[in-house]
Motif scaffolding. Structure first.
Motif, PDB file in Angstrom:
ATOM      1  N   VAL A 349       0.834  -1.204   0.000  1.00 12.35           N
ATOM      2  CA  VAL A 349       0.000   0.000   0.000  1.00 12.35           C
ATOM      3  C   VAL A 349       0.866   1.251   0.000  1.00 12.35           C
ATOM      4  CG1 VAL A 349      -1.651   1.383   1.353  1.00 12.35           C
ATOM      5  CG2 VAL A 349      -1.985  -1.083   1.118  1.00 12.35           C
ATOM      6  N   LYS A 350       1.793   1.340   0.954  1.00  9.29           N
ATOM      7  CA  LYS A 350       2.485   2.609   1.194  1.00  9.29           C
ATOM      8  C   LYS A 350       3.536   2.939   0.131  1.00  9.29           C
ATOM      9  CE  LYS A 350       3.341   4.008   5.329  1.00  9.29           C
ATOM     10  NZ  LYS A 350       3.948   4.110   6.675  1.00  9.29           N
ATOM     11  N   PHE A 351       4.238   1.937  -0.368  1.00 12.05           N
ATOM     12  CA  PHE A 351       5.250   2.253  -1.376  1.00 12.05           C
ATOM     13  C   PHE A 351       4.598   2.597  -2.708  1.00 12.05           C
ATOM     14  CE2 PHE A 351       8.952   1.253  -4.186  1.00 12.05           C
ATOM     15  CZ  PHE A 351       9.799   2.217  -3.656  1.00 12.05           C
ATOM     16  N   ARG A 352       3.495   1.914  -3.024  1.00 11.32           N
ATOM     17  CA  ARG A 352       2.763   2.273  -4.241  1.00 11.32           C
ATOM     18  C   ARG A 352       2.248   3.697  -4.146  1.00 11.32           C
ATOM     19  NH1 ARG A 352      -1.821  -0.920  -4.302  1.00 11.32           N
ATOM     20  NH2 ARG A 352      -2.434   0.069  -6.253  1.00 11.32           N
ATOM     21  N   ARG A 353       1.787   4.103  -2.971  1.00 13.34           N
ATOM     22  CA  ARG A 353       1.296   5.470  -2.808  1.00 13.34           C
ATOM     23  C   ARG A 353       2.433   6.472  -3.001  1.00 13.34           C
ATOM     24  NH1 ARG A 353      -2.094   6.532   2.439  1.00 13.34           N
ATOM     25  NH2 ARG A 353      -0.079   6.270   3.451  1.00 13.34           N
ATOM     26  N   GLU A 354       3.631   6.140  -2.536  1.00 16.00           N
ATOM     27  CA  GLU A 354       4.778   7.032  -2.749  1.00 16.00           C
ATOM     28  C   GLU A 354       5.104   7.147  -4.236  1.00 16.00           C
ATOM     29  OE1 GLU A 354       6.088   9.010  -0.517  1.00 16.00           O
ATOM     30  OE2 GLU A 354       4.628   8.169   0.884  1.00 16.00           O
ATOM     31  N   LEU A 355       4.992   6.052  -4.965  1.00 18.44           N
ATOM     32  CA  LEU A 355       5.213   6.091  -6.418  1.00 18.44           C
ATOM     33  C   LEU A 355       4.173   6.978  -7.094  1.00 18.44           C
ATOM     34  CD1 LEU A 355       6.023   2.321  -7.126  1.00 18.44           C
ATOM     35  CD2 LEU A 355       7.644   4.224  -7.097  1.00 18.44           C
ATOM     36  N   GLN A 356       2.936   6.848  -6.643  1.00 20.24           N
ATOM     37  CA  GLN A 356       1.864   7.666  -7.217  1.00 20.24           C
ATOM     38  C   GLN A 356       2.098   9.155  -6.945  1.00 20.24           C
ATOM     39  OE1 GLN A 356      -1.701   6.059  -5.479  1.00 20.24           O
ATOM     40  NE2 GLN A 356      -1.561   4.127  -6.592  1.00 20.24           N
ATOM     41  N   ILE A 358       4.867  10.752  -6.730  1.00 20.44           N
ATOM     42  CA  ILE A 358       5.902  11.368  -7.568  1.00 20.44           C
ATOM     43  C   ILE A 358       5.528  11.250  -9.045  1.00 20.44           C
ATOM     44  CG2 ILE A 358       7.748  10.975  -5.876  1.00 20.44           C
ATOM     45  CD1 ILE A 358       8.708   8.671  -7.771  1.00 20.44           C
ATOM     46  N   ASP A 359       4.240  10.920  -9.303  1.00 14.01           N
ATOM     47  CA  ASP A 359       3.723  10.840 -10.673  1.00 14.01           C
ATOM     48  C   ASP A 359       4.400   9.739 -11.486  1.00 14.01           C
ATOM     49  OD1 ASP A 359       1.820  11.819 -12.524  1.00 14.01           O
ATOM     50  OD2 ASP A 359       3.397  12.839 -13.639  1.00 14.01           O
ATOM     51  N   PHE A 360       4.642   8.596 -10.832  1.00 11.64           N
ATOM     52  CA  PHE A 360       5.187   7.432 -11.534  1.00 11.64           C
ATOM     53  C   PHE A 360       4.059   6.417 -11.688  1.00 11.64           C
ATOM     54  CE2 PHE A 360       7.616   3.345 -11.593  1.00 11.64           C
ATOM     55  CZ  PHE A 360       8.287   3.566 -12.787  1.00 11.64           C
ATOM     56  N   LEU A 361       3.590   6.245 -12.896  1.00  6.31           N
ATOM     57  CA  LEU A 361       2.424   5.403 -13.179  1.00  6.31           C
ATOM     58  C   LEU A 361       2.867   3.978 -13.478  1.00  6.31           C
ATOM     59  CD1 LEU A 361      -0.617   5.072 -13.761  1.00  6.31           C
ATOM     60  CD2 LEU A 361      -0.182   5.940 -16.066  1.00  6.31           C
ATOM     61  N   THR A 362       2.416   3.045 -12.665  1.00  8.49           N
ATOM     62  CA  THR A 362       2.782   1.637 -12.860  1.00  8.49           C
ATOM     63  C   THR A 362       1.756   0.942 -13.751  1.00  8.49           C
ATOM     64  OG1 THR A 362       1.533   0.768 -10.965  1.00  8.49           O
ATOM     65  CG2 THR A 362       3.755   1.627 -10.529  1.00  8.49           C
ATOM     66  N   PRO A 363       2.166  -0.135 -14.413  1.00  2.55           N
ATOM     67  CA  PRO A 363       1.209  -0.915 -15.206  1.00  2.55           C
ATOM     68  C   PRO A 363       0.013  -1.391 -14.388  1.00  2.55           C
ATOM     69  CG  PRO A 363       3.425  -1.512 -15.836  1.00  2.55           C
ATOM     70  CD  PRO A 363       3.551  -0.588 -14.649  1.00  2.55           C
ATOM     71  N   LEU A 364       0.208  -1.692 -13.104  1.00  2.00           N
ATOM     72  CA  LEU A 364      -0.895  -2.157 -12.267  1.00  2.00           C
ATOM     73  C   LEU A 364      -2.012  -1.118 -12.204  1.00  2.00           C
ATOM     74  CD1 LEU A 364      -2.014  -4.303 -10.269  1.00  2.00           C
ATOM     75  CD2 LEU A 364      -0.872  -3.026  -8.447  1.00  2.00           C
ATOM     76  N   GLU A 365      -1.662   0.150 -12.098  1.00  4.03           N
ATOM     77  CA  GLU A 365      -2.693   1.192 -12.019  1.00  4.03           C
ATOM     78  C   GLU A 365      -3.438   1.314 -13.343  1.00  4.03           C
ATOM     79  OE1 GLU A 365      -2.780   1.781  -9.006  1.00  4.03           O
ATOM     80  OE2 GLU A 365      -0.713   1.372  -8.450  1.00  4.03           O
ATOM     81  N   LYS A 379     -10.760   6.961 -23.268  1.00  4.73           N
ATOM     82  CA  LYS A 379     -11.349   6.901 -21.928  1.00  4.73           C
ATOM     83  C   LYS A 379     -10.279   6.633 -20.873  1.00  4.73           C
ATOM     84  CE  LYS A 379     -15.170   4.686 -21.143  1.00  4.73           C
ATOM     85  NZ  LYS A 379     -16.180   3.599 -21.114  1.00  4.73           N
ATOM     86  N   LEU A 380      -9.324   5.759 -21.229  1.00  3.59           N
ATOM     87  CA  LEU A 380      -8.264   5.388 -20.296  1.00  3.59           C
ATOM     88  C   LEU A 380      -7.414   6.614 -19.945  1.00  3.59           C
ATOM     89  CD1 LEU A 380      -6.878   3.065 -18.796  1.00  3.59           C
ATOM     90  CD2 LEU A 380      -5.531   2.622 -20.848  1.00  3.59           C
ATOM     91  N   ILE A 381      -7.029   7.363 -20.959  1.00  3.07           N
ATOM     92  CA  ILE A 381      -6.204   8.551 -20.729  1.00  3.07           C
ATOM     93  C   ILE A 381      -6.972   9.597 -19.912  1.00  3.07           C
ATOM     94  CG2 ILE A 381      -5.089  10.507 -21.875  1.00  3.07           C
ATOM     95  CD1 ILE A 381      -4.331   8.544 -24.145  1.00  3.07           C
ATOM     96  N   ASP A 382      -8.247   9.803 -20.254  1.00  2.00           N
ATOM     97  CA  ASP A 382      -9.057  10.764 -19.504  1.00  2.00           C
ATOM     98  C   ASP A 382      -9.167  10.359 -18.035  1.00  2.00           C
ATOM     99  OD1 ASP A 382      -9.467  12.326 -21.718  1.00  2.00           O
ATOM    100  OD2 ASP A 382     -11.469  11.520 -22.166  1.00  2.00           O
ATOM    101  N   PHE A 383      -9.403   9.087 -17.797  1.00  2.00           N
ATOM    102  CA  PHE A 383      -9.562   8.582 -16.433  1.00  2.00           C
ATOM    103  C   PHE A 383      -8.280   8.792 -15.622  1.00  2.00           C
ATOM    104  CE2 PHE A 383      -9.203   5.142 -13.302  1.00  2.00           C
ATOM    105  CZ  PHE A 383     -10.403   5.287 -12.606  1.00  2.00           C
ATOM    106  N   LEU A 384      -7.133   8.444 -16.227  1.00  2.00           N
ATOM    107  CA  LEU A 384      -5.854   8.576 -15.528  1.00  2.00           C
ATOM    108  C   LEU A 384      -5.498  10.043 -15.286  1.00  2.00           C
ATOM    109  CD1 LEU A 384      -3.891   5.744 -17.369  1.00  2.00           C
ATOM    110  CD2 LEU A 384      -4.672   5.721 -14.977  1.00  2.00           C
ATOM    111  N   GLN A 385      -5.883  10.912 -16.211  1.00  2.00           N
ATOM    112  CA  GLN A 385      -5.655  12.341 -16.002  1.00  2.00           C
ATOM    113  C   GLN A 385      -6.501  12.860 -14.844  1.00  2.00           C
ATOM    114  OE1 GLN A 385      -6.005  13.841 -20.279  1.00  2.00           O
ATOM    115  NE2 GLN A 385      -4.340  15.129 -19.517  1.00  2.00           N
ATOM    116  N   GLU A 386      -7.728  12.374 -14.764  1.00  2.00           N
ATOM    117  CA  GLU A 386      -8.599  12.769 -13.654  1.00  2.00           C
ATOM    118  C   GLU A 386      -7.999  12.332 -12.320  1.00  2.00           C
ATOM    119  OE1 GLU A 386     -12.433  11.142 -14.354  1.00  2.00           O
ATOM    120  OE2 GLU A 386     -12.815  12.349 -16.155  1.00  2.00           O
ATOM    121  N   GLN A 387      -7.228  11.231 -12.348  1.00  2.00           N
ATOM    122  CA  GLN A 387      -6.597  10.762 -11.122  1.00  2.00           C
ATOM    123  C   GLN A 387      -5.345  11.555 -10.778  1.00  2.00           C
ATOM    124  OE1 GLN A 387      -6.074   6.432 -11.288  1.00  2.00           O
ATOM    125  NE2 GLN A 387      -7.955   6.309 -10.098  1.00  2.00           N
TER     126      GLN A 387
END
Length: 499
Positions: A349-356, A358-365, A379-387
């Protein structure tokens, strides 16, 4: 899934550490290294039992008797090197002697035996004379004896001389006899291995402890592989300092601690990076821990010269930090440059949140976004931008997924690969607890799934989890049994706690 943020108080940090601590990474006797050492000791004592007629008398344990029996039987041995290594190790164990001394003493013994300073040896199947080395360590002695085994008359005096060193007086012979007799008698009731087990633990403790020190790193690398990250590009395989990372030659007085992880490693040059150092202490390693604390500020200062936006994350765990090293833990967490800390169990949980962050997008997300119904590229790009991810990072990560063939593409729509489906859904469930959980009243609410990374008692019931999961991922058709099996996996792997 983009994980919600949480700002910890100092009290919450320490409380979370205690709740999610991994005290140790397994018992020594469960390690393959220990089992190998024990098996080798048993083989050595079994062979000595044969050479001494079951340790029938003190005289049978003399160097003369054992050397004579080894020489006469060595031609029948399949693996001579392993056989001699195990026999010699059993004798070393019984006498307490070490190869560190023997490797220096044995050449002097041979010099007295062979005045020419040359000994018979076998090279390329032919008998020859070689100069006696100044250092003759156990491995080389064993290899030498193996090649000479076809010339038993030449082997006998050299083997006898080596065993004379191992069993140099009656006390050492008596020690071998006493231990050997006890071992042989205990074989009748099946307890002989118990006699050697404690000895094997002491023999293997050093190498096991050294390897165990790297296990948290292996764990985090296995997690990152599950997230779709690539070793060697997204994260480093080996410890590395900033000079190595940048390809800059160190000046004479330059000192820099190595980082266990730098993420992103080489897959992304722009933007922030996480610099992670790992310290796992199952017991009191005070001198090492204090040194780490003292060096941290200087190391980070040096890193910030090259990476002004460096983010420092500490990977700390183990019973040592709970007890005698708790003061060092507090100092590390209190440092202004420490952005966050993770543990073995909290990293998913916590290391993935740290990656998020710093704007590092993993394949899992990206896979989570597809499962949530955003399966065409727009739709995928719009959704990820909203995030909160920027276009450049989304494009980079999608390119990585395509190049690595991580995503399926059917009828102009993205789909996740079947072989990735199970782990992706497990993380979907984990993220639902994290994002839609709440602070739990532990005295009133039972049967709760807890996750780290938020307030100390953060979680939700399984019923609420199923509702949240179905709401966020309505297109995933899973039976309640399938979902419960995945929740069980999260519990078994200690990503969540059920209470």
């Amino acid at each position: 899934m983009k994980l919600n943020k949480h700002i910890f108080t100092e009290k919450e940090k320490l409380s979370e550490f205690d709740k999610w601590i991994t005290p140790s990474l397994g018992d020594i006797k469960d390690r393959i290294e220990f089992k190998n050492v024990l098996a080798e000791l048993e083989d050595g004592f079994n062979s000595l039992s044969n050479y001494t007629n079951g340790f029938s008398a003190l005289e049978t344990c003399s160097s003369h008797h054992i050397a004579e029996n080894i020489t006469s039987h060595i031609g029948q041995v399949n693996d001579i090197q392993s056989h001699l290594a195990n026999v010699f190790n059993a004798i070393l164990l019984s006498t307490g002697k070490t190869d560190n001394n023997l490797k220096c003493q044995y050449p002097l013994v041979l010099n007295k035996l062979y005045e020419s300073r040359e000994i018979p040896a076998c090279q390329n199947g032919k008998l020859t004379l070689i100069k006696i080395p100044r250092v003759f360590d156990l491995d080389k002695v064993i290899k030498h004896f193996e090649t000479l085994s076809v010339y038993q008359d030449m082997l006998a005096p050299q083997l006898k001389s080596y065993l004379d060193l191992l069993l140099s007086d009656e006390q050492y012979v008596s020690q071998l006899y006493s231990l050997g007799t006890s071992y042989y008698k205990l074989k009748d009731n099946g307890h002989s291995s118990n006699l050697l087990a404690s000895i094997a633990i002491f023999q293997s403790r050093g190498s096991i402890t050294a390897k165990a020190g790297h296990e948290p790193e292996h764990k985090l690398r296995s997690y990152m592989a599950d997230w779709g990250l690539n070793a060697g590009t997204d994260y480093n395989n080996d410890d590395i300092d900033i000079y190595e990372l940048l390809g800059i030659k160190k000046k004479k007085n330059d000192k820099a601690r190595k980082y266990d992880f730098i993420v992103p490693f080489r897959s992304k040059s722009e933007g922030k990076k996480l610099f992670v150092q790992c310290q796992f202490y199952a017991g009191d390693s005070g001198s090492v821990s204090h040194k780490v604390v003292d060096q941290t500020d200087a190391s980070r200062k040096q890193t910030l010269k090259f990476y002004p936006n460096a983010v420092f994350v500490e990977y700390l765990d183990g019973a040592g930090y709970f007890s005698s090293l708790n003061g060092d833990l507090k100092k590390m967490l209190a440092k202004k440059t420490t952005k966050a800390f993770i543990q073995v169990r909290t990293a998913p949980v916590k290391f993935r949140r740290e990656l998020q962050e710093i704007d590092f997008l993993t394949p899992l997300e990206i896979e989570h976004a597809i499962l949530a119904g955003n399966n065409n590229e727009a739709k995928l790009i719009d959704f990820l931008q909203e995030q909160g991810y920027n276009k450049e990072e989304i494009s980079r990560s999608l390119g990585v997924c395509k190049a690595a063939n991580l995503l399926a593409f059917n009828n102009d729509n993205y789909a996740i690969k079947e072989e990735r489906r199970d782990i992706i859904i497990k993380y979907c469930l984990l993220d639902c607890i994290a994002n839609f959980g709440h602070s739990i009243n532990v005295t009133k609410e039972k049967g709760i799934l807890y996750v780290p990374g938020f307030s100390n008692n953060w979680g939700m019931s399984q019923t609420n989890l199923l509702e949240a999961f179905n709401r966020e991922f309505p297109d995933i058709e899973l039976s309640a049994k399938d979902i419960l099996e995945k929740i069980e996996w999260l519990i078994d792997n200690e990503f969540v706690i059920l209470k």
